[in-house]
Design an enzyme around this catalytic site. Structure first.
Site, PDB file in Angstrom:
ATOM      1  N   TYR A  59       0.811  -1.215   0.000  1.00 48.84           N
ATOM      2  CA  TYR A  59       0.000   0.000   0.000  1.00 48.84           C
ATOM      3  C   TYR A  59       0.847   1.270   0.000  1.00 48.84           C
ATOM      4  CZ  TYR A  59      -4.268  -2.613   0.164  1.00 48.84           C
ATOM      5  OH  TYR A  59      -5.303  -3.447  -0.185  1.00 48.84           O
ATOM      6  N   ARG A  62       1.470   1.706  -3.626  1.00 50.04           N
ATOM      7  CA  ARG A  62       0.278   2.241  -4.298  1.00 50.04           C
ATOM      8  C   ARG A  62       0.091   3.725  -3.983  1.00 50.04           C
ATOM      9  NH1 ARG A  62      -5.211  -0.855  -3.881  1.00 50.04           N
ATOM     10  NH2 ARG A  62      -5.628   0.556  -5.617  1.00 50.04           N
ATOM     11  N   ASN A  95     -12.845   3.812  -5.985  1.00 47.19           N
ATOM     12  CA  ASN A  95     -11.407   4.064  -6.071  1.00 47.19           C
ATOM     13  C   ASN A  95     -10.881   4.640  -4.761  1.00 47.19           C
ATOM     14  OD1 ASN A  95     -11.639   3.239  -8.741  1.00 47.19           O
ATOM     15  ND2 ASN A  95     -11.969   5.324  -9.475  1.00 47.19           N
ATOM     16  N   HIS A 112     -14.537   2.558  -0.425  1.00 45.44           N
ATOM     17  CA  HIS A 112     -13.492   1.568  -0.160  1.00 45.44           C
ATOM     18  C   HIS A 112     -12.290   2.163   0.566  1.00 45.44           C
ATOM     19  CE1 HIS A 112     -15.121  -1.202  -3.592  1.00 45.44           C
ATOM     20  NE2 HIS A 112     -15.783  -1.333  -2.458  1.00 45.44           N
ATOM     21  N   CYS A 120      -5.746   3.474  13.249  1.00 41.97           N
ATOM     22  CA  CYS A 120      -5.078   2.822  14.369  1.00 41.97           C
ATOM     23  C   CYS A 120      -5.918   1.630  14.812  1.00 41.97           C
ATOM     24  CB  CYS A 120      -4.884   3.787  15.536  1.00 41.97           C
ATOM     25  SG  CYS A 120      -4.084   3.001  16.968  1.00 41.97           S
ATOM     26  N   GLY A 179     -16.762   3.505 -15.577  1.00 50.42           N
ATOM     27  CA  GLY A 179     -15.492   2.804 -15.433  1.00 50.42           C
ATOM     28  C   GLY A 179     -15.465   1.689 -14.422  1.00 50.42           C
ATOM     29  N   THR A 180     -16.537   0.930 -14.325  1.00 45.02           N
ATOM     30  CA  THR A 180     -16.534  -0.186 -13.384  1.00 45.02           C
ATOM     31  C   THR A 180     -17.098  -1.431 -14.045  1.00 45.02           C
ATOM     32  OG1 THR A 180     -17.365  -1.012 -11.260  1.00 45.02           O
ATOM     33  CG2 THR A 180     -18.738   0.584 -12.415  1.00 45.02           C
ATOM     34  N   SER A 181     -16.518  -2.573 -13.695  1.00 45.72           N
ATOM     35  CA  SER A 181     -16.927  -3.842 -14.294  1.00 45.72           C
ATOM     36  C   SER A 181     -18.268  -4.313 -13.766  1.00 45.72           C
ATOM     37  CB  SER A 181     -15.868  -4.914 -14.013  1.00 45.72           C
ATOM     38  OG  SER A 181     -15.739  -5.129 -12.610  1.00 45.72           O
ATOM     39  N   LEU A 206     -15.336   1.237 -20.934  1.00 39.83           N
ATOM     40  CA  LEU A 206     -14.540   0.824 -22.085  1.00 39.83           C
ATOM     41  C   LEU A 206     -15.121  -0.431 -22.730  1.00 39.83           C
ATOM     42  CD1 LEU A 206     -12.055   2.055 -23.391  1.00 39.83           C
ATOM     43  CD2 LEU A 206     -10.626   0.533 -22.011  1.00 39.83           C
TER      44      LEU A 206
END
Length: 237
Positions: A59, A62, A95, A112, A120, A179-181, A206
């Site tokens: 992470y 990322r 995202n 998400h 913490c 833009g999401t499946s 897409l």
């Protein structure tokens, strides 16, 4: 073509596809972000308990990658849409890169979590990574010295702010999905719920998604090309 006016209550859901156009790779593509790590190794509570150092390395990488990315024309079009619609605009994103906020959107639900923050595991405080010494392999909470974890909703965990999302789905006139499946629940069920409750549904992607039959309108192509045209058309009518 579905119309959007200043009186339209518009709800937007975005996924990895819009961020891919800013150079952030998607983990569901064949060349995706997670190709060198199995999902089970980095994005589950079990992975965290098994190897928290690996999870943090992943992470941190990322986070560093996301800081190099900039909002693309798709993000900027959604920011213009919010400026135009005001309180009639809300955006849910799957995202975690913060690009919608960077583009200027303020009514954003990051369901998400966010790469820019951590939690913490002892006292529960949420901190921006800039507030934390990130040099150790396992960063510690500056308030209680407890172990920090990425502020990310992992597989098997409950997404953030679902009751608020439920209310937005009930009240929207148009639900725009970008833009999401459409394969990860509960977000995959949002379009079904919105349509059942009477909203018009639009997909910009897409490729055709698995839930294409639930959309009243489908625009195939890059969000950065399609969204600016859609927004221009809506604002001109």
């Amino acid at each position: 073509m579905i119309k959007v006016t200043k009186n339209t209550n518009l709800l937007v859901l975005t996924g990895a596809g819009i961020s891919a156009e800013s150079g952030l790779r998607t983990f569901r593509d064949s060349d995706g972000l997670w190709e060198n790590h199995r999902v089970e190794d980095v994005a589950t509570p079990e992975a965290w308990h098994r190897d928290p150092k690996l999870v943090w390395r992943f992470y941190k990488a990322r986070w560093d990658q996301s800081k190099q990315a900039a909002p693309n024309p798709g993000h900027l079009a959604l920011a213009r849409l919010e400026d135009w619609l005001g309180d009639n605009f809300h955006l849910i994103t799957q995202n975690v890169d913060g690009l919608h906020t960077a583009a200027g959107n303020t009514r954003v639900i990051e369901m998400h979590g966010a790469l820019s923050s951590c939690l913490c595991t002892k006292c529960g405080v949420r901190l921006h990574l800039d507030e934390v010494d990130m040099s150790p392999e396992l960063p510690a909470c500056p308030k209680c010295t407890g172990r920090l974890r990425p502020d990310i909703v992992w597989f098997g965990e409950m997404p953030y702010r679902l009751p608020e999302i439920d209310i937005l789905l009930q009240n929207c006139d148009v639900f725009l999905v970008v833009g999401t499946s459409g394969v990860v629940y509960p977000a995959a069920g949002f379009v079904q719920m919105a349509r059942y409750l009477g909203a018009k549904t639009i997909s910009v992607n897409l490729h055709p998604s698995e839930g294409l039959g639930f959309f009243d309108e489908f625009h195939q192509g890059r969000a950065g090309e399609i969204l600016p045209r859609l927004v221009d058309k809506w604002m001109a009518e």
